[in-house]
Write a protein that holds these residues in place. Structure first.
Motif, short mmCIF file in Angstrom:
data_model
loop_
_atom_site.label_atom_id
_atom_site.label_comp_id
_atom_site.label_asym_id
_atom_site.label_seq_id
_atom_site.Cartn_x
_atom_site.Cartn_y
_atom_site.Cartn_z
N ASN A 24 13.40 13.51 16.84
CA ASN A 24 13.49 12.05 16.91
C ASN A 24 13.53 11.56 18.36
OD1 ASN A 24 13.46 11.65 14.14
ND2 ASN A 24 15.69 11.81 13.96
N LYS A 25 14.28 12.28 19.21
CA LYS A 25 14.36 11.92 20.63
C LYS A 25 13.00 12.10 21.32
CE LYS A 25 19.27 12.95 21.21
NZ LYS A 25 20.27 13.89 21.78
N LYS A 64 10.03 11.94 19.83
CA LYS A 64 9.12 10.91 19.34
C LYS A 64 9.34 9.59 20.06
CE LYS A 64 8.22 12.79 14.73
NZ LYS A 64 8.41 12.61 13.25
N LYS A 65 10.59 9.24 20.32
CA LYS A 65 10.89 8.01 21.06
C LYS A 65 10.38 8.11 22.49
CE LYS A 65 15.05 6.73 18.45
NZ LYS A 65 16.53 6.55 18.50
N SER A 116 14.52 12.30 27.50
CA SER A 116 14.46 11.05 28.29
C SER A 116 14.61 11.30 29.78
CB SER A 116 15.55 10.08 27.83
OG SER A 116 16.84 10.66 27.99
N ASN A 137 2.24 16.58 26.02
CA ASN A 137 2.26 17.22 24.71
C ASN A 137 3.44 18.17 24.63
OD1 ASN A 137 -0.06 16.00 23.64
ND2 ASN A 137 -1.40 17.48 24.64
N LYS A 175 7.86 9.96 23.58
CA LYS A 175 6.40 9.98 23.62
C LYS A 175 5.79 8.59 23.51
CE LYS A 175 3.55 12.93 22.62
NZ LYS A 175 2.54 13.80 22.02
N LYS A 176 6.54 7.65 23.02
CA LYS A 176 6.04 6.27 22.96
C LYS A 176 5.90 5.68 24.36
CE LYS A 176 7.93 5.18 18.38
NZ LYS A 176 8.89 4.33 17.62
N LYS A 177 6.69 6.23 25.30
CA LYS A 177 6.69 5.73 26.67
C LYS A 177 5.71 6.49 27.57
CE LYS A 177 11.54 4.35 26.31
NZ LYS A 177 12.92 4.53 26.84
N LYS A 206 2.42 8.92 27.34
CA LYS A 206 1.39 9.37 26.41
C LYS A 206 0.73 10.69 26.82
CE LYS A 206 1.78 5.48 24.06
NZ LYS A 206 2.31 5.43 22.69
#
Length: 243
Positions: A23-24, A26-27, A99, A36, A29-31, A33
């Motif tokens: 979950n961390k 995925k959050k 993060s 991988n 990767k939104k920032k 791109k």
């Protein structure tokens, strides 16, 4: 053209902590791109593989536990083959924060540093959840390593790091040996980096989150610590160079 980044996440029996880490990620990767995440499932026999498949993640599955060093070397080989410019190491047990990866990337991309290693001891608050005996042992080892390498190292056992793939591209055979398949690879490779006069090295502050209850590491207290210490000293004593 954006820099290609591969974050290698070795995992062994982490079904309890893995969902939170995913979950961390995925959050995060939104920032960013252009990064991988490669999960290397190191022979887990719990529900780890099921979780990886369920979340449709990029992973390699090993039928038996080959060691964390093997998983990281495998990831490095893939990064070299697929032309990733930067590799990041992230623990699969959730102690490291995705993060904080930009802290490393900023130094490599913008400050032209070649190898960036995390440290829990550059800021007091970053190791407050760490077991006290572990803090003492790490500080003692870091002091000894600093003396031998004639360079200040504040955290000699932190596995949170990032580096330019080009450092190891032509010297992967030096690292790809059975004796480095446990924790040896990480500390032999960083020892070689620090020993080199051509590779720019830097420590950056990171936070390591240890659980209040239960086990916090899969390290075997005596055997794995000996492996780490041996790798540090082998790196400075043998004559092999990365460049």
């Amino acid at each position: 053209m954006k820099t290609k980044i591969l974050c290698i996440v070795p995992i062994y029996n982490e079904e309890r902590r893995l969902p939170d880490l995913i979950n961390k990620i995925k959050k995060f990767k939104k920032k960013i791109k252009n990064i991988n995440f490669l999960f290397v499932n190191n022979g887990s026999y719990d529900g780890t593989l099921h979780i990886l498949k369920k979340n449709k993640l990029y992973f390699k599955n090993l039928k038996k536990n080959m060691g964390v060093g093997y998983a990281l070397i495998l990831g490095l080989k893939i990064a070299i083959k697929k032309n990733y410019s930067i590799v990041v190491h992230l623990a699969g047990n959730g102690k490291m924060l995705p993060s904080q990866i930009p802290i490393f990337l900023n130094q490599i991309i913008n400050k032209k540093i070649d190898f960036v290693s995390g440290s829990r001891f550059l800021k007091k608050k970053d190791h407050k959840s760490n077991p006290i005996i572990r803090i003492i042992l790490i500080k003692i080892l870091s002091f000894i390593i600093s003396k031998f390498y004639k360079r200040q190292i504040t955290d000699a056992t932190c596995g949170f790091r990032a580096f330019k793939t080009s450092i190891f591209k032509k010297k992967i055979k030096i690292l790809d040996k059975k004796k480095f398949y446990t924790y040896g690879y990480e500390y032999y490779s960083i020892g070689k980096v620090i020993k080199s006069k051509k590779i720019k090295f830097l420590e950056v502050p990171v936070t390591m989150q240890y659980p209040k209850k239960g086990s916090y590491s899969k390290m075997t207290p005596i055997i794995d610590w000996i492996t780490i210490i041996n790798a540090w000293f082998l790196a400075i004593l043998d004559k092999k160079n990365l460049n």
